[in-house]
Design a protein around this motif. Structure first.
Motif, PDB file in Angstrom:
ATOM      1  N   ILE A   4       0.734  -1.342  -0.141  1.00 22.48           N
ATOM      2  CA  ILE A   4      -0.136  -0.025   0.065  1.00 22.48           C
ATOM      3  C   ILE A   4       0.896   1.177  -0.042  1.00 22.48           C
ATOM      4  O   ILE A   4       0.620   2.508  -0.768  1.00 22.48           O
ATOM      5  CB  ILE A   4      -0.960   0.077   1.205  1.00 22.48           C
ATOM      6  CG1 ILE A   4      -2.291  -0.865   1.002  1.00 22.48           C
ATOM      7  CG2 ILE A   4      -1.564   1.423   1.713  1.00 22.48           C
ATOM      8  CD1 ILE A   4      -3.039  -0.558   0.044  1.00 22.48           C
ATOM      9  N   VAL A   7       2.362   1.797  -3.662  1.00 26.12           N
ATOM     10  CA  VAL A   7       1.177   2.396  -4.532  1.00 26.12           C
ATOM     11  C   VAL A   7       0.882   3.711  -4.207  1.00 26.12           C
ATOM     12  O   VAL A   7       0.931   4.556  -5.167  1.00 26.12           O
ATOM     13  CB  VAL A   7       0.014   1.472  -4.654  1.00 26.12           C
ATOM     14  CG1 VAL A   7      -1.223   1.999  -5.557  1.00 26.12           C
ATOM     15  CG2 VAL A   7       0.467   0.026  -5.327  1.00 26.12           C
ATOM     16  N   GLN A   8       0.520   3.980  -2.976  1.00 24.39           N
ATOM     17  CA  GLN A   8       0.622   5.385  -2.611  1.00 24.39           C
ATOM     18  C   GLN A   8       1.603   6.412  -2.772  1.00 24.39           C
ATOM     19  O   GLN A   8       1.073   7.592  -3.173  1.00 24.39           O
ATOM     20  CB  GLN A   8       0.161   5.420  -1.173  1.00 24.39           C
ATOM     21  CG  GLN A   8      -0.603   6.812  -0.565  1.00 24.39           C
ATOM     22  CD  GLN A   8      -1.676   7.337  -1.396  1.00 24.39           C
ATOM     23  OE1 GLN A   8      -2.652   6.380  -1.539  1.00 24.39           O
ATOM     24  NE2 GLN A   8      -1.908   8.335  -1.683  1.00 24.39           N
ATOM     25  N   ILE A  65      -8.019   8.398  -6.705  1.00 27.83           N
ATOM     26  CA  ILE A  65      -8.417   6.860  -6.507  1.00 27.83           C
ATOM     27  C   ILE A  65      -9.704   6.839  -6.104  1.00 27.83           C
ATOM     28  O   ILE A  65     -10.397   7.558  -5.136  1.00 27.83           O
ATOM     29  CB  ILE A  65      -7.487   6.394  -5.427  1.00 27.83           C
ATOM     30  CG1 ILE A  65      -6.153   6.487  -5.793  1.00 27.83           C
ATOM     31  CG2 ILE A  65      -7.889   4.833  -5.115  1.00 27.83           C
ATOM     32  CD1 ILE A  65      -5.683   5.581  -7.155  1.00 27.83           C
ATOM     33  N   ASN A  67     -11.453   3.823  -5.633  1.00 22.31           N
ATOM     34  CA  ASN A  67     -11.585   2.762  -4.909  1.00 22.31           C
ATOM     35  C   ASN A  67     -10.136   1.918  -4.925  1.00 22.31           C
ATOM     36  O   ASN A  67      -9.384   1.792  -5.924  1.00 22.31           O
ATOM     37  CB  ASN A  67     -12.634   1.611  -5.280  1.00 22.31           C
ATOM     38  CG  ASN A  67     -13.035   0.658  -4.362  1.00 22.31           C
ATOM     39  OD1 ASN A  67     -12.853   0.876  -3.091  1.00 22.31           O
ATOM     40  ND2 ASN A  67     -13.510  -0.611  -4.709  1.00 22.31           N
ATOM     41  N   ARG A  68      -9.775   1.169  -3.517  1.00 20.79           N
ATOM     42  CA  ARG A  68      -8.679   0.368  -3.603  1.00 20.79           C
ATOM     43  C   ARG A  68      -8.852  -0.894  -3.096  1.00 20.79           C
ATOM     44  O   ARG A  68      -9.410  -1.066  -1.780  1.00 20.79           O
ATOM     45  CB  ARG A  68      -7.600   1.327  -3.004  1.00 20.79           C
ATOM     46  CG  ARG A  68      -5.910   0.636  -2.872  1.00 20.79           C
ATOM     47  CD  ARG A  68      -4.990   1.595  -2.293  1.00 20.79           C
ATOM     48  NE  ARG A  68      -4.518   2.468  -3.392  1.00 20.79           N
ATOM     49  CZ  ARG A  68      -3.817   3.386  -3.249  1.00 20.79           C
ATOM     50  NH1 ARG A  68      -3.506   3.960  -1.740  1.00 20.79           N
ATOM     51  NH2 ARG A  68      -3.321   4.267  -4.096  1.00 20.79           N
ATOM     52  N   GLU A  70      -6.503  -4.352  -1.588  1.00 21.13           N
ATOM     53  CA  GLU A  70      -5.209  -4.836  -1.212  1.00 21.13           C
ATOM     54  C   GLU A  70      -5.500  -6.184  -1.060  1.00 21.13           C
ATOM     55  O   GLU A  70      -6.415  -6.930  -0.161  1.00 21.13           O
ATOM     56  CB  GLU A  70      -4.764  -4.261  -0.050  1.00 21.13           C
ATOM     57  CG  GLU A  70      -3.416  -4.988   0.292  1.00 21.13           C
ATOM     58  CD  GLU A  70      -2.869  -4.193   1.727  1.00 21.13           C
ATOM     59  OE1 GLU A  70      -1.390  -4.331   1.869  1.00 21.13           O
ATOM     60  OE2 GLU A  70      -3.505  -3.689   2.229  1.00 21.13           O
ATOM     61  N   ILE A  75      -2.335  -4.762  -5.770  1.00 21.85           N
ATOM     62  CA  ILE A  75      -3.112  -3.773  -5.260  1.00 21.85           C
ATOM     63  C   ILE A  75      -3.871  -3.432  -6.458  1.00 21.85           C
ATOM     64  O   ILE A  75      -3.228  -3.230  -7.588  1.00 21.85           O
ATOM     65  CB  ILE A  75      -2.267  -2.490  -4.781  1.00 21.85           C
ATOM     66  CG1 ILE A  75      -1.255  -2.749  -3.689  1.00 21.85           C
ATOM     67  CG2 ILE A  75      -3.194  -1.295  -4.581  1.00 21.85           C
ATOM     68  CD1 ILE A  75      -2.007  -2.906  -2.274  1.00 21.85           C
ATOM     69  N   ASP A  77      -6.215  -0.523  -8.006  1.00 22.31           N
ATOM     70  CA  ASP A  77      -6.676   0.872  -7.929  1.00 22.31           C
ATOM     71  C   ASP A  77      -7.839   1.271  -9.208  1.00 22.31           C
ATOM     72  O   ASP A  77      -7.488   1.087 -10.398  1.00 22.31           O
ATOM     73  CB  ASP A  77      -5.710   1.750  -7.956  1.00 22.31           C
ATOM     74  CG  ASP A  77      -5.125   2.115  -6.688  1.00 22.31           C
ATOM     75  OD1 ASP A  77      -5.542   1.550  -5.603  1.00 22.31           O
ATOM     76  OD2 ASP A  77      -3.859   2.831  -6.911  1.00 22.31           O
ATOM     77  N   GLN A  78      -8.843   1.650  -8.790  1.00 14.95           N
ATOM     78  CA  GLN A  78     -10.030   1.968  -9.522  1.00 14.95           C
ATOM     79  C   GLN A  78      -9.725   3.758  -9.783  1.00 14.95           C
ATOM     80  O   GLN A  78      -9.845   4.473  -8.411  1.00 14.95           O
ATOM     81  CB  GLN A  78     -11.284   1.914  -9.121  1.00 14.95           C
ATOM     82  CG  GLN A  78     -12.347   2.425 -10.165  1.00 14.95           C
ATOM     83  CD  GLN A  78     -13.767   2.061  -9.553  1.00 14.95           C
ATOM     84  OE1 GLN A  78     -14.058   1.819  -8.372  1.00 14.95           O
ATOM     85  NE2 GLN A  78     -14.848   2.169 -10.597  1.00 14.95           N
ATOM     86  N   GLU A  79      -9.480   4.222 -10.651  1.00 19.06           N
ATOM     87  CA  GLU A  79      -8.738   5.477 -11.030  1.00 19.06           C
ATOM     88  C   GLU A  79      -9.854   6.318 -11.992  1.00 19.06           C
ATOM     89  O   GLU A  79     -10.214   6.064 -12.785  1.00 19.06           O
ATOM     90  CB  GLU A  79      -7.370   5.493 -11.623  1.00 19.06           C
ATOM     91  CG  GLU A  79      -6.355   4.817 -10.847  1.00 19.06           C
ATOM     92  CD  GLU A  79      -5.007   4.662 -11.564  1.00 19.06           C
ATOM     93  OE1 GLU A  79      -4.057   4.255 -10.807  1.00 19.06           O
ATOM     94  OE2 GLU A  79      -4.898   4.902 -12.651  1.00 19.06           O
ATOM     95  N   TYR A  96      -1.314  -3.490  -9.529  1.00 17.88           N
ATOM     96  CA  TYR A  96      -0.053  -3.339  -9.223  1.00 17.88           C
ATOM     97  C   TYR A  96       0.346  -4.769  -8.704  1.00 17.88           C
ATOM     98  O   TYR A  96      -0.260  -5.268  -7.620  1.00 17.88           O
ATOM     99  CB  TYR A  96       0.263  -2.273  -8.461  1.00 17.88           C
ATOM    100  CG  TYR A  96       0.067  -1.042  -8.830  1.00 17.88           C
ATOM    101  CD1 TYR A  96       0.867  -0.141  -9.566  1.00 17.88           C
ATOM    102  CD2 TYR A  96      -1.461  -0.332  -8.706  1.00 17.88           C
ATOM    103  CE1 TYR A  96       0.443   1.148 -10.205  1.00 17.88           C
ATOM    104  CE2 TYR A  96      -1.849   1.079  -9.050  1.00 17.88           C
ATOM    105  CZ  TYR A  96      -0.713   1.699  -9.805  1.00 17.88           C
ATOM    106  OH  TYR A  96      -1.190   2.805 -10.321  1.00 17.88           O
TER     107      TYR A  96
END
Length: 109
Positions: A4, A7-8, A65, A67-68, A70, A75, A77-79, A96
């Motif tokens: 996390i 990716v963040q 983002i 929605n995320r 894990e 990971i 991510d809906q972007e 990812y």
């Protein structure tokens, strides 16, 4: 770093258009795939850095983002991505895969 955090971190560097910081989260042999076809669209840090250096020149660039998820070393991510204010918002899913403390590959849908 945890998956996390990796990716963040890359997301924050992306939104700040910081190419050096952005690339530090990815493996030298990074692979980027078209999630639909499975085709490799970028291979290796040189191609990756070159492509994102171009993207980072866009003044309105911003990824939010929606929605995320894990799951272990994955990971998802809906972007929602803005490239230019005058263009429609792009909806994407990024998957990812993390290994050895870096993002090893990304699949974009």
């Amino acid at each position: 770093m945890t998956p996390i955090e990796l990716v963040q971190g890359q997301l924050e560097a992306y939104n700040n258009r910081d190419i050096d910081r952005f690339c530090q989260y990815f493996a030298e042999d990074i692979l980027v795939y078209d999630g639909h076809s499975g085709a490799v669209t970028m291979e290796g840090m040189s191609a990756f850095r070159e492509r994102y250096a171009e993207v980072f020149m866009l003044p309105d660039l911003h990824c939010t983002i929606v929605n995320r998820i894990e799951q272990d070393d994955i990971i998802i991510d809906q972007e929602s991505v803005v490239f230019r204010k005058e263009d429609p918002v792009v909806k994407a899913i990024a998957v990812y895969r993390i290994a050895d403390g870096l993002i090893r590959d990304v699949r974009f849908y």
